[in-house]
Design a protein around this motif. Structure first.
Motif, short mmCIF file in Angstrom:
data_model
loop_
_atom_site.label_atom_id
_atom_site.label_comp_id
_atom_site.label_asym_id
_atom_site.label_seq_id
_atom_site.Cartn_x
_atom_site.Cartn_y
_atom_site.Cartn_z
N THR A 88 12.75 3.88 31.42
CA THR A 88 13.54 3.98 30.19
C THR A 88 12.73 4.48 29.00
OG1 THR A 88 14.80 2.08 30.96
CG2 THR A 88 14.85 2.51 28.61
N PRO B 185 0.17 4.89 32.77
CA PRO B 185 -0.22 5.21 34.13
C PRO B 185 -0.58 6.68 34.25
CG PRO B 185 2.17 5.10 33.94
CD PRO B 185 1.63 4.77 32.60
N ARG C 87 13.69 14.73 25.73
CA ARG C 87 14.65 13.77 25.16
C ARG C 87 16.00 14.45 24.88
NH1 ARG C 87 14.10 8.37 25.90
NH2 ARG C 87 15.86 7.61 24.72
N TRP D 39 4.25 8.66 24.26
CA TRP D 39 5.54 9.36 24.25
C TRP D 39 6.28 9.02 22.97
CZ3 TRP D 39 6.70 13.16 27.34
CH2 TRP D 39 8.01 13.52 27.58
N ARG E 65 8.75 1.60 42.21
CA ARG E 65 8.39 1.50 43.63
C ARG E 65 8.94 0.24 44.30
NH1 ARG E 65 2.48 3.21 41.76
NH2 ARG E 65 3.32 2.01 40.04
N ASP F 175 6.81 -1.51 31.88
CA ASP F 175 5.83 -1.65 30.81
C ASP F 175 6.16 -2.88 29.95
OD1 ASP F 175 4.22 -1.47 28.60
OD2 ASP F 175 4.68 0.60 28.16
C1 LIG Z 1 7.39 9.41 29.51
S1 LIG Z 1 8.29 7.93 29.38
C2 LIG Z 1 9.95 8.56 29.65
C3 LIG Z 1 10.98 7.83 28.82
C4 LIG Z 1 12.42 8.35 28.94
N1 LIG Z 1 12.94 8.21 30.29
C5 LIG Z 1 12.52 9.79 28.50
O1 LIG Z 1 12.77 10.66 29.35
O2 LIG Z 1 12.37 10.06 27.30
C6 LIG Z 1 7.90 7.20 30.97
C7 LIG Z 1 8.38 5.75 31.12
O3 LIG Z 1 8.29 5.40 32.50
C8 LIG Z 1 7.74 4.10 32.62
N2 LIG Z 1 7.12 3.98 33.94
C9 LIG Z 1 5.99 4.59 34.39
N3 LIG Z 1 5.75 4.26 35.67
C10 LIG Z 1 6.75 3.42 36.05
C11 LIG Z 1 7.06 2.73 37.25
N4 LIG Z 1 6.28 2.86 38.33
N5 LIG Z 1 8.16 1.95 37.28
C12 LIG Z 1 8.95 1.81 36.19
N6 LIG Z 1 8.71 2.45 35.01
C13 LIG Z 1 7.63 3.24 34.94
C14 LIG Z 1 6.74 4.01 31.47
O4 LIG Z 1 6.47 2.67 31.15
C15 LIG Z 1 7.50 4.76 30.38
O5 LIG Z 1 8.31 3.88 29.63
#
Ligand SMILES: C[S@@+](CC[C@H](N)C(=O)[O-])C[C@H]1O[C@@H](n2cnc3c(N)ncnc32)[C@H](O)[C@@H]1O
Length: 280
Positions: free
Chosen positions: A82, A216, A58, A23, A136, A109
């Motif tokens: 985030t 993931p 974004r 991303w 979760r 992460d």
């Molecule tokens: C695609 S990025 C989105 C970043 C930002 N929120 C945006 O919209 O630009 C997804 C983020 O979700 C986090 N993530 C994925 N699965 C997660 C989980 N189960 N719990 C917490 N964070 C998670 C990833 O590590 C990553 O930083």
């Protein structure tokens, strides 16, 4: 909280591509490894719109925060999933409108954790915190968020680009319901979630490839399934739409921006209905 032990290179695997870093690559950032760029390029070759999609996601984040802090007077934000810090993060957008805004970031992460200091640059009037937790684990998130946020007052809960990383749809609904139940009336829920409603098979193939090479995994959901996350809440206009079309900034060219396969919505938690008097 930020853990000094989580230095770059510790606690994460640089040989497996990862959502947050891919991303970051698509957004033009530098916090990614060769394996992420390779995976990102492969997905972009299959689905060239994906880079525009990441940027539209974004841009939606920026508009939603501006709206929530500005028009709705939100002063507390809980941003789960985030992502890696970029040029304009949730606290910068919110505190530009309201310097006293308080923001809690949550991600699971280790690389995001290792960069979290860049997310803790609050204005002196406001506050920022970072919680290393999984979406979760809503109870852990709520209890740690309460260090910084007053959960008796409205909070804007941001689940942007993260729910599609929960494969089990029932679990995703349960987690959202648990988080929303803990928030005060007048709180908001903003969601942005991947779908294949626009690009169809091309998006599905790109995600199938992603799921083979990255972590993931991603689970696409239909706009109807995404709408169900807002059950019991007052969904704001224009409803659940492609994020490029959620209250877009006026374009000098006129017309609507092209749709992307990230659908979003923003909803308000209503006050409980007054108890109706029982007949004597
Ligand atoms: C695609 S990025 C989105 C970043 C930002 N929120 C945006 O919209 O630009 C997804 C983020 O979700 C986090 N993530 C994925 N699965 C997660 C989980 N189960 N719990 C917490 N964070 C998670 C990833 O590590 C990553 O930083």
């Amino acid at each position: 909280m930020v853990d000094d032990a989580a230095a770059p290179g510790v606690g994460f695997d640089t040989t497996v591509s990862h959502s947050a870093r891919i991303w970051n690559y698509w957004l033009g950032g530098k916090d990614n490894f060769a394996v992420d760029r390779e995976a990102g390029d492969k997905v972009a070759a299959m689905l060239p719109i994906i880079v525009a999609q990441a940027r539209a996601d974004r841009a939606f984040l920026g508009r939603a925060i501006r709206y929530l802090a500005g028009q709705e007077g939100m002063r507390q934000f809980l941003d789960i999933g985030t992502g890696l810090p970029t040029a304009d993060n949730t606290h910068q957008g919110a505190q530009r409108v309201a310097p006293d805004a308080r923001i809690v970031y949550v991600d699971n992460d280790p690389l995001v954790l290792s960069h979290a200091r860049a997310l803790l640059t609050s204005s002196p009037e406001g506050a920022c915190d970072y919680i290393d937790a999984d979406l979760r684990e809503p109870d852990k998130i709520l209890s740690e968020a309460a260090r910084t946020l007053d959960l008796t007052q409205p909070v804007a809960l941001l689940l942007l680009g993260v729910l599609h990383h929960i494969p089990d749809t029932d679990q995703a609904y349960t987690v959202v319901r648990r988080l929303v139940a803990a928030l005060a009336p007048g709180s908001f829920l903003a969601i942005n979630h991947s779908t294949s409603a626009v690009s169809g098979a091309a998006m599905e193939e790109a995600v199938a490839h992603w799921n083979k090479v990255g972590t993931p995994t991603m689970t696409l959901r239909s706009p109807e399934q995404i709408t169900r996350f807002f059950d019991g809440l007052d969904l704001l206009e224009p409803g659940v739409v492609s994020c490029s079309r959620w209250r877009p900034d006026i374009s000098p060219l006129g017309g609507q921006p092209p749709q992307v396969d990230e659908f979003c919505g923003v909803a308000r938690k209503p006050s409980p209905a007054p108890a109706t008097a029982q007949p004597a």
